[in-house]
Design an enzyme around this catalytic site. Structure first.
Site, PDB file in Angstrom:
ATOM      1  N   VAL A  71       0.795  -1.054  -0.005  1.00  0.00           N
ATOM      2  CA  VAL A  71      -0.184   0.098   0.047  1.00  0.00           C
ATOM      3  C   VAL A  71       0.860   1.316  -0.156  1.00  0.00           C
ATOM      4  CG1 VAL A  71      -1.717   1.011   1.266  1.00  0.00           C
ATOM      5  CG2 VAL A  71      -1.824  -1.212   1.387  1.00  0.00           C
ATOM      6  N   ALA A 116       4.489   4.212   2.670  1.00  0.00           N
ATOM      7  CA  ALA A 116       4.108   2.826   2.117  1.00  0.00           C
ATOM      8  C   ALA A 116       4.207   1.770   3.071  1.00  0.00           C
ATOM      9  CB  ALA A 116       4.884   2.617   0.932  1.00  0.00           C
ATOM     10  N   LYS A 117       3.689   0.723   2.648  1.00  0.00           N
ATOM     11  CA  LYS A 117       3.906  -0.540   3.682  1.00  0.00           C
ATOM     12  C   LYS A 117       3.374  -1.809   2.904  1.00  0.00           C
ATOM     13  CE  LYS A 117       5.060  -1.279   8.094  1.00  0.00           C
ATOM     14  NZ  LYS A 117       5.790  -0.683   9.204  1.00  0.00           N
ATOM     15  N   GLY A 118       4.119  -2.813   3.267  1.00  0.00           N
ATOM     16  CA  GLY A 118       3.823  -4.214   2.900  1.00  0.00           C
ATOM     17  C   GLY A 118       3.372  -5.156   3.914  1.00  0.00           C
TER      18      GLY A 118
END
Ligand code: GLU
Length: 428
Positions: A71, A116-118
């Site tokens: 995201v 952001a992050k995953g």
């Protein structure tokens, strides 16, 4: 005025998970944003959400599918930046919130990144090393469309480490046909990683802890410290506080809780955890206790350094401490925030307290671009200065506006993000 249409289901404002928690935090900062509040809706909608299927062949020949996400919450101030988490409880709501907290965190310490992050919903303990490598490589390939050294730069988070970053970098290099060390941070030193990165989050927690303790008149020497989580954040913070003369009186991790009112031997505890995988069974301690009782232990400094939504309206009334340093992302719900500030407990929020990790990630990225590597002393000194400056700036806003440190951090950070948004204007 923002024109409102029905929200897609994943943006549900009633969300009870971490995303809903983040939305409530945004509601609290909005009245303080002045004219910039006309842009606030931008913070309530991630810029880009990618959901991917990650299939791998298991060692036994079967095929397993895992759900993965990346995201990109906001990129007004720079490329996306934030870790990748491997955990069985990963959800889209969680990754969205974590990506949004990265936007706020990066702006709070003023590193030139968006957020952001995953994550992948998987329990990595159930995978062999080979399976973990295949999972990481396939996930990287699936998100390679949107990551890159100038687009979005992943890093470690819960259950991911230097080895996982090395596999991600290698996979990206194979796909792109060139070696792009700057595509991920938190890499091994042998592959363009930075000295001090591994300890950076824990070190940052310690630095803001010292600053908060000074404001509260708490001496670090002899201070009683209780920590939830003994990984890369809690474990490092424990060592730093113990080395500075504090007593680490309680540590809880996923295996259990160990308590010693005179202070645990942190070096021995690290050895025990390395050998057995958790704090449970640590010899020579005064007492073990059940999970919930941890929150009732009287301390001077409490460090939640595990997962989000650990401190809730249910256990906040039990907490007896002076300062909470949020090593974890999102450990405190907004309802618990209110209970704790009524009790006059000073909370240094995640988006400030744990920003040391991404700060040294930024140093790593800069070093990779310039192919010039700094000494560990230089890195630690720069990190310390950034964390102290950020803490002082947040403190001044909180005094000036009579708000919590969380709201003050959000005011500073969201102002930076929305100023960038406004001056860029909307495309097309
Ligand atoms: N995962 C860490 C965090 O939550 C570090 C992110 C990074 O270095 O990009 O802040």
């Amino acid at each position: 005025m923002t024109t409102q249409h029905a929200l897609p289901s994943y943006l549900n404002p009633e969300d009870l998970g971490p995303w809903g928690q983040y939305l409530k935090q945004i509601d609290r900062v909005t009245p303080h944003l002045g004219n910039l509040s006309r842009w606030v809706e931008t913070l309530k909608r991630p810029k880009r959400i990618l959901t991917v299927d990650v299939p791998i062949e298991r060692d036994d020949g079967s095929i397993a599918h895992y759900e993965g996400y990346r995201v990109q919450h906001n990129m007004s101030r720079g490329p996306g930046k934030g870790g990748v988490r491997f955990h069985q409880d990963v959800t889209l709501s969680e990754v969205m919130a974590l990506s949004a907290w990265m936007t706020v965190k990066n702006a709070a310490v003023n590193v030139p990144y968006g957020g952001a992050k995953g994550g992948i919903r998987v329990d990595p303990k159930t995978l062999s090393r080979g399976e973990l490598q295949r999972l990481t490589r396939r996930y990287t390939s699936e998100i390679s469309l949107i990551i890159g050294p100038n687009k979005d730069i992943p890093a470690p988070d819960v259950n991911t480490n230097e080895q996982v970053m090395a596999w991600m970098m290698d996979s990206y290099a194979m796909i792109e046909g060139n070696l792009s060390t700057g595509v991920v941070t938190g890499k091994p030193i042998s592959l363009g990683g930075s000295l001090g990165r591994r300890e950076a989050t824990g070190r940052g927690v310690f630095v803001v802890g010292q600053a908060a303790a000074a404001k509260r008149g708490v001496a670090i020497q002899g201070a009683r410290v209780a920590i939830q989580g003994f990984g890369n954040v809690g474990g490092v913070a424990a060592t730093m506080f113990a080395d500075a003369g504090a007593k680490v009186i309680a540590v809880q991790d996923h295996t259990g809780t160990v308590v010693h009112s005179n202070g645990l031997d942190v070096a021995q505890l690290h050895k025990h955890v390395a050998e057995t995988g958790g704090v449970k069974g640590f010899p020579g301690i005064e007492q073990f206790m059940d999970r919930d009782a941890f929150w009732g232990i009287e301390s001077d400094i409490l460090i939640p350094a595990a997962l989000e939504q650990q401190i809730t309206a249910a256990n906040a009334p039990l907490i007896r401490t002076k300062i909470i340093l949020e090593g974890a992302n999102g450990p405190t719900t907004p309802e618990a925030d209110d209970i704790l500030s009524d009790k006059d407990i000073l909370i240094v929020p995640d988006v400030l307290a744990n920003a040391g990790g991404v700060t040294v990630s930024y140093f790593e990225w800069v070093q990779d671009f310039s192919s010039f590597f700094w000494s560990e002393d230089e890195i630690n000194a720069r990190l310390t200065r950034i964390m102290q400056d950020a803490f002082n700036a947040v403190w001044d806003v909180s005094q000036d506006k009579k708000v919590t440190l969380r709201t003050a951090t959000f005011i500073l950070a969201c102002t930076r993000v929305l100023q960038a948004r406004e001056v860029r204007g909307l495309y097309p």
